[in-house]
Enzyme design. Structure first.
Site, PDB file in Angstrom:
ATOM      1  N   TYR A 154       0.634  -1.272  -0.106  1.00  0.00           N
ATOM      2  CA  TYR A 154      -0.094  -0.098  -0.112  1.00  0.00           C
ATOM      3  C   TYR A 154       0.951   1.204   0.014  1.00  0.00           C
ATOM      4  CZ  TYR A 154      -3.292   3.568   1.521  1.00  0.00           C
ATOM      5  OH  TYR A 154      -4.090   4.609   1.644  1.00  0.00           O
ATOM      6  N   LYS A 158       1.243   4.028  -3.075  1.00  0.00           N
ATOM      7  CA  LYS A 158       0.807   5.323  -2.765  1.00  0.00           C
ATOM      8  C   LYS A 158       2.052   6.443  -2.843  1.00  0.00           C
ATOM      9  CE  LYS A 158      -3.613   5.328  -2.092  1.00  0.00           C
ATOM     10  NZ  LYS A 158      -4.665   6.247  -2.691  1.00  0.00           N
TER      11      LYS A 158
END
Length: 341
Positions: A154, A158
């Site tokens: 994640y 990002k």
């Protein structure tokens, strides 16, 4: 009350707009006078949003390039233009140590979190913005700049989205501005398991005294999309209640017991006479063994991991009863979430 950021006559596409931050963004855009084309995977929910806001909707997955092309075509057909794009849909899976990550699930995370934002920007550029200009806002996370346990896929994706934001800002200027907004912990349904039993305590640990609300993030997005920010591009706006400026000394609370970001720890130095020597890094947080801790992956939201260092890597996050493994299927059975949904 009307928004001070006039967007009357402009048209916007918002992904992940059935609830949470995406819904708040769509509502705030409409309040500013824009017409909205909303998309999410829940056909009934996104249809209701469009009907209530007087916009149009198309259900589908942002992981599907054909869906993104169809959303672009719908907006052009209904509105005749695309002035604004808000890339809000995202995934936090796979959750766990990177050494255990399945390569296909890793690629799926980048497809949703990075490639989808690029694809939609491409379609909007070729369909309208390249000739007429516009603005793109990507919803990222405060945690993109930190290292945290079990959120490597994640956080890495990002961080890539942040770089994509800057890259596009450079390539598409001066006609199209591209910026991002990075939320901290936000009070949404999908993040309920993080804040519902300790909202006051979590908020008290932040300089501004509360956790975020979807409208906090939405107002930032609309400001960046408006002419009020006409001389801003390639920027990332933190909307986190002051996560990065809270004190690091004094009694520990769930939000003040923090770990320094890895890049700052590595760079820290102490002066010994005329010699500069690295300071001793603080101990890393205990990493749970596989299966012993952490939430159901699809239950965790962008807001829950916003601040992978300041919050998710803290003892408070590690020991939070709602962040321990839960039995049974994910709350909504989905493979990815819409941030704040």
């Amino acid at each position: 009350m009307t928004s001070p950021y006039g967007l009357r006559g402009r048209a916007a596409i918002v992904t992940g707009a059935s609830r949470g931050i995406g819904l708040a963004v769509a509502e705030e855009l409409c309040r500013a006078g824009a017409r909205v084309c909303v998309t999410a995977r829940d056909a009934d929910a996104v249809g209701r949003v469009a009907e209530r806001l007087g916009g149009v909707a198309l259900a589908g997955s942002v992981a599907d390039p054909a869906h993104l092309r169809a959303v672009t075509e719908l907006a052009l057909r209904e509105f005749g233009r695309i002035d604004l794009v808000v890339n809000n849909a995202a995934t936090n899976q796979p959750y766990g140590p990177l050494m255990d990550v399945d390569p296909d699930r890793w690629r799926a995370a980048f497809t949703v979190n990075v490639e989808a934002a690029l694809r939609l920007a491409q379609y909007a550029w070729h369909g309208w913005m390249g000739e007429h200009g516009g603005a793109i806002v990507n919803v990222c996370t405060e945690g993109a700049d930190h290292v945290g346990p079990h959120v490597g896929a994640y956080g890495t994706s990002k961080a890539a989205l942040l770089h994509l934001t800057r890259q596009l800002a450079g390539e598409l200027a001066p006609g199209v501005r591209v910026n991002s907004v990075s939320p901290g912990l936000v009070r949404t349904e999908m993040a309920r398991f993080v804040w519902e039993d300790s909202e006051d305590e979590l908020g008290a640990g932040l300089p501004l005294g509360r956790i975020g609300r979807p409208e906090d993030v939405a107002r930032a997005v609309v400001w960046l999309a408006s002419d009020a920010a006409e001389w801003i591009t390639g920027a990332d706006l933190l909307v986190d209640g002051g996560t990065r400026v809270r004190p690091r000394a004094g009694p520990a609370t769930p939000c003040t017991t923090v770990c320094a970001p890895a890049h700052r720890t590595a760079a820290a130095e102490t002066r010994v006479g005329a010699v500069s020597t690295p300071s001793q890094a603080p101990p890393s947080p205990r990493r749970p063994s596989p299966g012993s801790g952490g939430p159901e992956a699809s239950e965790m939201t962008a807001e829950a991991f916003a601040g992978n260092g300041p919050w998710a890597a803290s003892p408070a996050a590690r020991d939070h009863p709602r962040l321990r493994a839960r039995a049974g299927p994910p709350l909504d059975g989905r493979d990815y979430h819409l941030p704040g949904a």
